[in-house]
Design a protein around this motif. Structure first.
Motif, PDB file in Angstrom:
ATOM      1  N   TYR A 131       9.181   3.087 -13.590  1.00  0.00           N
ATOM      2  CA  TYR A 131       7.785   2.853 -13.228  1.00  0.00           C
ATOM      3  C   TYR A 131       7.484   3.508 -11.886  1.00  0.00           C
ATOM      4  N   SER A 132       6.203   3.660 -11.611  1.00  0.00           N
ATOM      5  CA  SER A 132       5.778   4.138 -10.294  1.00  0.00           C
ATOM      6  C   SER A 132       5.066   2.990  -9.597  1.00  0.00           C
ATOM      7  N   CYS A 133       5.220   2.936  -8.305  1.00  0.00           N
ATOM      8  CA  CYS A 133       4.549   1.900  -7.509  1.00  0.00           C
ATOM      9  C   CYS A 133       3.588   2.576  -6.541  1.00  0.00           C
ATOM     10  N   SER A 134       2.321   2.181  -6.598  1.00  0.00           N
ATOM     11  CA  SER A 134       1.305   2.737  -5.714  1.00  0.00           C
ATOM     12  C   SER A 134       0.716   1.633  -4.849  1.00  0.00           C
ATOM     13  N   THR A 135       0.513   1.942  -3.577  1.00  0.00           N
ATOM     14  CA  THR A 135      -0.056   0.972  -2.644  1.00  0.00           C
ATOM     15  C   THR A 135      -1.259   1.583  -1.930  1.00  0.00           C
ATOM     16  N   TYR A 136      -2.337   0.828  -1.890  1.00  0.00           N
ATOM     17  CA  TYR A 136      -3.520   1.246  -1.141  1.00  0.00           C
ATOM     18  C   TYR A 136      -3.785   0.220  -0.051  1.00  0.00           C
ATOM     19  N   SER A 137      -4.100   0.697   1.148  1.00  0.00           N
ATOM     20  CA  SER A 137      -4.510  -0.224   2.211  1.00  0.00           C
ATOM     21  C   SER A 137      -5.722   0.351   2.920  1.00  0.00           C
ATOM     22  N   GLY A 138      -6.663  -0.503   3.264  1.00  0.00           N
ATOM     23  CA  GLY A 138      -7.857  -0.094   3.994  1.00  0.00           C
ATOM     24  C   GLY A 138      -8.263  -1.185   4.965  1.00  0.00           C
ATOM     25  N   PHE A 139      -8.643  -0.783   6.168  1.00  0.00           N
ATOM     26  CA  PHE A 139      -8.973  -1.752   7.214  1.00  0.00           C
ATOM     27  C   PHE A 139     -10.308  -1.369   7.824  1.00  0.00           C
ATOM     28  N   GLY A 140     -11.229  -2.340   7.926  1.00  0.00           N
ATOM     29  CA  GLY A 140     -12.550  -2.029   8.458  1.00  0.00           C
ATOM     30  C   GLY A 140     -13.275  -3.244   8.997  1.00  0.00           C
ATOM     31  N   TYR A 141     -14.465  -2.995   9.525  1.00  0.00           N
ATOM     32  CA  TYR A 141     -15.268  -4.045  10.160  1.00  0.00           C
ATOM     33  C   TYR A 141     -16.612  -4.161   9.441  1.00  0.00           C
ATOM     34  N   ASP A 142     -16.999  -5.399   9.124  1.00  0.00           N
ATOM     35  CA  ASP A 142     -18.310  -5.670   8.527  1.00  0.00           C
ATOM     36  C   ASP A 142     -19.213  -6.270   9.597  1.00  0.00           C
ATOM     37  N   PRO A 143     -20.210  -5.506  10.094  1.00  0.00           N
ATOM     38  CA  PRO A 143     -21.074  -6.004  11.174  1.00  0.00           C
ATOM     39  C   PRO A 143     -21.987  -7.148  10.748  1.00  0.00           C
ATOM     40  N   VAL A 144     -22.259  -7.261   9.457  1.00  0.00           N
ATOM     41  CA  VAL A 144     -23.150  -8.336   8.972  1.00  0.00           C
ATOM     42  C   VAL A 144     -22.498  -9.696   9.159  1.00  0.00           C
ATOM     43  N   SER A 145     -21.244  -9.809   8.748  1.00  0.00           N
ATOM     44  CA  SER A 145     -20.524 -11.089   8.891  1.00  0.00           C
ATOM     45  C   SER A 145     -19.694 -11.130  10.174  1.00  0.00           C
ATOM     46  N   ASP A 146     -19.724 -10.016  10.962  1.00  0.00           N
ATOM     47  CA  ASP A 146     -18.930  -9.917  12.191  1.00  0.00           C
ATOM     48  C   ASP A 146     -17.466 -10.260  11.892  1.00  0.00           C
ATOM     49  N   ASP A 147     -16.913  -9.538  10.908  1.00  0.00           N
ATOM     50  CA  ASP A 147     -15.576  -9.874  10.424  1.00  0.00           C
ATOM     51  C   ASP A 147     -14.764  -8.604  10.170  1.00  0.00           C
ATOM     52  N   TYR A 148     -13.494  -8.649  10.547  1.00  0.00           N
ATOM     53  CA  TYR A 148     -12.576  -7.559  10.224  1.00  0.00           C
ATOM     54  C   TYR A 148     -11.878  -7.897   8.908  1.00  0.00           C
ATOM     55  N   LYS A 149     -11.784  -6.894   8.036  1.00  0.00           N
ATOM     56  CA  LYS A 149     -11.199  -7.134   6.715  1.00  0.00           C
ATOM     57  C   LYS A 149     -10.145  -6.076   6.394  1.00  0.00           C
ATOM     58  N   LEU A 150      -9.057  -6.543   5.792  1.00  0.00           N
ATOM     59  CA  LEU A 150      -7.968  -5.674   5.366  1.00  0.00           C
ATOM     60  C   LEU A 150      -7.830  -5.776   3.851  1.00  0.00           C
ATOM     61  N   VAL A 151      -7.896  -4.634   3.178  1.00  0.00           N
ATOM     62  CA  VAL A 151      -7.765  -4.601   1.715  1.00  0.00           C
ATOM     63  C   VAL A 151      -6.388  -4.056   1.366  1.00  0.00           C
ATOM     64  N   LEU A 152      -5.711  -4.733   0.443  1.00  0.00           N
ATOM     65  CA  LEU A 152      -4.384  -4.309   0.005  1.00  0.00           C
ATOM     66  C   LEU A 152      -4.353  -4.338  -1.516  1.00  0.00           C
ATOM     67  N   ILE A 153      -3.996  -3.202  -2.115  1.00  0.00           N
ATOM     68  CA  ILE A 153      -3.903  -3.113  -3.572  1.00  0.00           C
ATOM     69  C   ILE A 153      -2.533  -2.552  -3.927  1.00  0.00           C
ATOM     70  N   VAL A 154      -1.812  -3.255  -4.797  1.00  0.00           N
ATOM     71  CA  VAL A 154      -0.508  -2.800  -5.266  1.00  0.00           C
ATOM     72  C   VAL A 154      -0.605  -2.615  -6.774  1.00  0.00           C
ATOM     73  N   GLN A 155      -0.121  -1.465  -7.256  1.00  0.00           N
ATOM     74  CA  GLN A 155      -0.223  -1.163  -8.687  1.00  0.00           C
ATOM     75  C   GLN A 155       1.095  -0.617  -9.204  1.00  0.00           C
ATOM     76  N   LEU A 156       1.584  -1.206 -10.306  1.00  0.00           N
ATOM     77  CA  LEU A 156       2.772  -0.701 -10.997  1.00  0.00           C
ATOM     78  C   LEU A 156       2.316  -0.071 -12.300  1.00  0.00           C
ATOM     79  N   LEU A 157       2.823   1.129 -12.586  1.00  0.00           N
ATOM     80  CA  LEU A 157       2.478   1.801 -13.831  1.00  0.00           C
ATOM     81  C   LEU A 157       3.766   2.272 -14.476  1.00  0.00           C
ATOM     82  N   GLY A 158       4.040   1.788 -15.706  1.00  0.00           N
ATOM     83  CA  GLY A 158       5.297   2.097 -16.399  1.00  0.00           C
ATOM     84  C   GLY A 158       5.141   3.239 -17.376  1.00  0.00           C
TER      85      GLY A 158
END
Length: 368
Positions: A131-158
């Motif tokens: 299988y292959s393992c893919s990882t995505y990460s993204g980090f950003g700021y939302d000014p509306v909610s005044d919040d920092y958010k980190l997105v993490l996606i892990v995907q296995l494909l056989g």
């Protein structure tokens, strides 16, 4: 005098402000005030000051290069000596980093403060076949909610039985917790890459308060689509690319530069490599893609098709590129003059031969 002092303070570096905190309790409370911290950050972003480039070759070597004077380089003091870390994203002076043991932290190198995040809870056993393992990460700021958010996606494909497992989560700094993102229906690698790409990592890029990634709609797809994750609504949507991206002979990549989506298209023409750079002037409007520049490179100076411009100069007349020079396979930072169309290499001493680059603005953003 209050306004004059404020005007002076907002122009200073984090290092200088940290010194002034020791002058008096009044100045200390003033500098640590949330309103001043936002004012200082806003001024730095608006005037393109207090900027650095983060250069990293391996988990052990992370360097900070002064953007306005690139010859000034310093090795970042890591969280703990000899800690093995990987950068997941950079936003407003904060770095999201992952240690080799899987522990994730938010780190402000300017203030030397950090915060350990709760466990993501992303755990699943791989399929028995290759299988292959893919990882995505993204980090950003939302000014509306005044919040920092980190997105993490892990995907296995056989390779067999079309095995697929995706897990997508978003961390909110305000609530200090992870939430599952539903309906992530994109693929990080295609079937033709199975067996070739065993471990794929992708970093997100932020424009218009939306984190972006390149992904396939189906495993059979031959071309990637640009997917946006809105930090406010926490929903995915497609962002339209120019029609030429459908051409299989054109290699393209997308990043963010100066707050805009920026696309680099690389292709062969008459034995040379041609690199075009496009910018989306109005976010979400396909017709607003405009060509910023076009350059031809003989094989003496080969522009790596995986790299795109990093940032504009202070007055906007130059673009900073991360180039790979074909002669000795070493990485290089170069300025491209939009007027004269000339290239000038930025000489940086004491950095690795090969490295990745991230933009960084020094800030007082607290982690508590």
């Amino acid at each position: 005098s209050h306004d004059i002092t404020l005007d002076i303070f907002r122009c200073l570096s984090v290092k200088d402000l940290s010194r002034f905190k020791c002058v008096s309790k009044f100045w200390c409370s003033w500098i640590e005030d949330q309103n001043f911290i936002k004012l200082h950050l806003s001024y730095s972003l608006k005037t393109n000051t207090n900027r650095s480039l983060i250069l990293y070759h391996s988990r052990y070597q992370i360097f900070s290069v002064n953007y306005d004077s690139p010859k000034t380089t310093r090795r970042l003091e890591q969280l703990e000596q000899n800690k093995n870390i990987h950068i997941l994203g950079s936003c407003n002076g904060l770095l999201a980093v992952e240690e080799q043991n899987g522990r994730i932290l938010l780190w402000n190198p300017s203030t030397r403060k950090y915060q350990v995040l709760p466990s993501t809870g992303i755990v699943f056993s791989p399929p028995p076949a290759f299988y292959s393992c893919s990882t995505y990460s993204g980090f950003g700021y939302d000014p509306v909610s005044d919040d920092y958010k980190l997105v993490l996606i892990v995907q296995l494909l056989g390779t067999y039985e079309e095995y697929l497992h995706s897990e997508a989560k978003v961390y909110s700094f305000r609530s200090n917790s992870w939430r599952t993102i539903k309906d992530f229906c994109f693929y990080f690698i295609s079937e033709r890459q199975l067996g070739v790409v065993a471990n794929n990592r992708q970093l997100g890029f932020l424009a218009n308060n939306v984190l972006h990634l390149l992904a396939f709609k189906t495993p059979e797809s031959s071309k990637r689509d640009l997917v946006g994750f809105d930090l406010r609504s926490e929903e995915f949507s497609l962002v339209e690319l120019p029609d030429f991206c459908l051409d299989e002979n054109i290699y393209f990549n997308v990043k963010a530069m100066g707050g805009y989506l920026c696309l680099s298209a690389t292709y062969w023409e008459l034995g040379d490599i041609v690199a075009d750079v496009w910018i989306m002037k109005e976010y979400g409007v396909k017709e607003s893609w405009v060509k910023l520049m076009s350059s031809t490179y003989p094989d003496l100076l080969l522009c790596s098709p995986s790299e795109v411009p990093l940032a504009f100069s202070k007055n906007g007349d130059k673009v900073l590129f991360h180039f790979k020079l074909n002669r000795d396979r070493r990485d290089s930072l170069v300025w491209y003059d939009l007027g004269s169309k000339r290239i000038g290499e930025v000489g940086i001493r004491g950095v690795p031969i090969v490295y990745d680059v991230d933009l960084y603005v020094e800030s007082l953003v607290p982690l508590n």
